[in-house]
Design an enzyme around this catalytic site. Structure first.
Site, PDB file in Angstrom:
ATOM      1  N   ARG A 141       0.904  -1.106   0.130  1.00 49.44           N
ATOM      2  CA  ARG A 141       0.108  -0.259   0.191  1.00 49.44           C
ATOM      3  C   ARG A 141       0.674   1.700   0.230  1.00 49.44           C
ATOM      4  O   ARG A 141       0.568   1.853  -1.079  1.00 49.44           O
ATOM      5  CB  ARG A 141      -1.236  -0.160   1.287  1.00 49.44           C
ATOM      6  CG  ARG A 141      -2.108  -0.597   0.986  1.00 49.44           C
ATOM      7  CD  ARG A 141      -3.172  -0.666   2.410  1.00 49.44           C
ATOM      8  NE  ARG A 141      -2.119  -1.519   3.569  1.00 49.44           N
ATOM      9  CZ  ARG A 141      -2.531  -2.714   4.114  1.00 49.44           C
ATOM     10  NH1 ARG A 141      -3.098  -2.946   3.267  1.00 49.44           N
ATOM     11  NH2 ARG A 141      -1.917  -2.957   4.571  1.00 49.44           N
ATOM     12  N   ARG A 212      10.854   0.524   8.437  1.00 48.88           N
ATOM     13  CA  ARG A 212      12.072   0.158  10.194  1.00 48.88           C
ATOM     14  C   ARG A 212      12.862   0.281   9.920  1.00 48.88           C
ATOM     15  O   ARG A 212      14.014   0.171   9.025  1.00 48.88           O
ATOM     16  CB  ARG A 212      11.093  -0.982  10.367  1.00 48.88           C
ATOM     17  CG  ARG A 212       9.475  -0.987  10.851  1.00 48.88           C
ATOM     18  CD  ARG A 212       9.298  -0.435  12.296  1.00 48.88           C
ATOM     19  NE  ARG A 212       8.407  -0.604  12.538  1.00 48.88           N
ATOM     20  CZ  ARG A 212       6.593   0.231  12.470  1.00 48.88           C
ATOM     21  NH1 ARG A 212       7.645   1.095  11.721  1.00 48.88           N
ATOM     22  NH2 ARG A 212       5.870  -0.100  12.930  1.00 48.88           N
ATOM     23  N   GLU A 241      15.855   2.745  17.913  1.00 49.30           N
ATOM     24  CA  GLU A 241      15.178   3.756  18.728  1.00 49.30           C
ATOM     25  C   GLU A 241      14.409   4.445  20.312  1.00 49.30           C
ATOM     26  O   GLU A 241      14.338   3.428  20.861  1.00 49.30           O
ATOM     27  CB  GLU A 241      13.838   4.291  18.293  1.00 49.30           C
ATOM     28  CG  GLU A 241      13.707   4.158  16.734  1.00 49.30           C
ATOM     29  CD  GLU A 241      13.006   4.497  15.478  1.00 49.30           C
ATOM     30  OE1 GLU A 241      11.614   4.761  16.584  1.00 49.30           O
ATOM     31  OE2 GLU A 241      12.456   4.222  14.421  1.00 49.30           O
ATOM     32  N   HIS A 259      10.619   9.590  14.370  1.00 52.86           N
ATOM     33  CA  HIS A 259       9.550   8.617  13.219  1.00 52.86           C
ATOM     34  C   HIS A 259       8.300   9.138  13.336  1.00 52.86           C
ATOM     35  O   HIS A 259       7.802   9.409  13.993  1.00 52.86           O
ATOM     36  CB  HIS A 259       9.761   7.516  13.913  1.00 52.86           C
ATOM     37  CG  HIS A 259       9.201   6.309  13.588  1.00 52.86           C
ATOM     38  ND1 HIS A 259       9.391   5.089  14.436  1.00 52.86           N
ATOM     39  CD2 HIS A 259       7.683   5.703  13.362  1.00 52.86           C
ATOM     40  CE1 HIS A 259       8.415   4.047  14.132  1.00 52.86           C
ATOM     41  NE2 HIS A 259       7.542   5.015  13.147  1.00 52.86           N
TER      42      HIS A 259
HETATM   43  C1  GLV Z   1       4.132   3.301  12.083  1.00 56.72           C
HETATM   44  O1  GLV Z   1       5.320   3.521  12.771  1.00 56.72           O
HETATM   45  C2  GLV Z   1       3.324   2.444  12.157  1.00 56.72           C
HETATM   46  O2  GLV Z   1       3.620   1.838  11.540  1.00 56.72           O
HETATM   47  O3  GLV Z   1       2.099   2.944  11.557  1.00 56.72           O
END
Ligand code: GLV
Length: 293
Positions: A141, A212, A241, A259
């Site tokens: 997506r 990630r 993190e 993030h």
């Molecule tokens: C944020 O990092 C998510 O995976 O929604």
């Protein structure tokens, strides 16, 4: 919170920052549902302590913070929040692509020193996007939403994908001017971008990661940026993190975001809403809306 409180008794972590693992283990006991954030490590210990758990609703699309196999083995439904954060994350990806290719972070830091001397013809020259290739690693997506926006900047798109309809990873790395990562973090994608992958990229290319942190070997990336193996990087996520690899702070050719992928009011509201609806559905004996399968 109001919606949850109408449907069930709610205990909420009100402390600063992230709940400690010990406290999560202690407080999950006796609870039927758990709404978790990406920063909550819902590992085997938490799941084993949650003997009454029926649902773990992650307020995120990524669910690498949850031991899904351990949950499944105990019949606990795990849900995530796909779809609602696609546009926000794709937009942030473009913000990083533009920021790093146009040296925006560097420029902003310069202005804030109060020592910027004013416009100059050859100052902070970046890379034009039109006519360049955007390589998308992971064509789900979010990867597709990033690709959809490429036409507006005149970029061509290449992508890899699990279904095999894309181009091979090696070719994507060696031909793209911007490589953007949109894979979930799994055992297969951990350090997908390592020293060898970075060495395959063009020396003029940029790497952007809004997926990630552990998908990239951060030490290898710092090394590659320092030695100009690639031109620059835009990062929204980090391996450990909130710790950021120390060498990155000294480098001008990396843009460091905290993030922010899904961080718009609209999207965070939609994520909270979906997580709550998932939790309530399962606790009411209904099917979850967006289960992790
Ligand atoms: C944020 O990092 C998510 O995976 O929604």
């Amino acid at each position: 919170m109001a919606r949850l409180e109408e449907a069930c008794d709610v205990e909420r972590f009100d402390g600063d920052g992230v709940i400690s693992h010990d406290e999560l283990v202690a407080r999950v006991a006796g609870k039927q549902g758990l709404i978790a954030m990406v920063t909550d490590m819902v590992d085997r210990a938490v799941i084993e302590a949650g003997t009454s758990l029926k649902v773990i609703a992650n307020a995120a699309v990524g669910y690498n913070n949850i031991d899904v196999a351990a949950a499944r083995a105990r019949g606990i439904v795990v849900t995530n929040t796909p779809g609602v954060l696609t546009d926000a994350t794709a937009d942030l990806t473009w913000a990083l692509i533009l920021a790093v290719t146009r040296r925006l972070g560097e420029g902003e830091r310069w202005v804030r020193t109060r020592e910027w001397p004013g416009w100059a013809f050859d100052q902070l020259l970046g890379m034009e996007l039109r006519g360049k290739q955007l390589g998308i690693v992971g064509f789900g997506r979010i990867g597709r939403a990033v690709a959809d926006r490429a036409a507006a900047f005149g970029m061509t798109v290449a992508h890899t994908s699990r279904s095999g309809d894309g181009i091979p990873m090696d070719r994507l790395l060696s031909t793209s001017d911007v490589v953007s990562l949109h894979v979930p973090l799994t055992a297969d994608t951990r350090h997908l971008i390592d020293q060898a992958a970075l060495a395959r990229m063009k020396r003029t290319a940029y790497l952007v990661n809004t997926s990630r942190g552990p998908v990239v070997d951060e030490a290898a990336l710092a090394w590659a940026l320092k030695n100009r193996l690639i031109a620059g990087a835009g990062l929204d996520v980090y391996e450990r993190e909130p710790i950021v690899h120390d060498e990155l702070f000294a480098l001008e050719n990396v843009v460091l975001a905290p993030h922010l992928g899904s961080a718009t009011s609209e999207t965070r509201t939609a994520m909270a809403d979906l997580a709550v609806r998932n939790a309530i559905a399962v606790l009411s004996g209904e099917a979850p809306i967006t289960p992790v399968t």
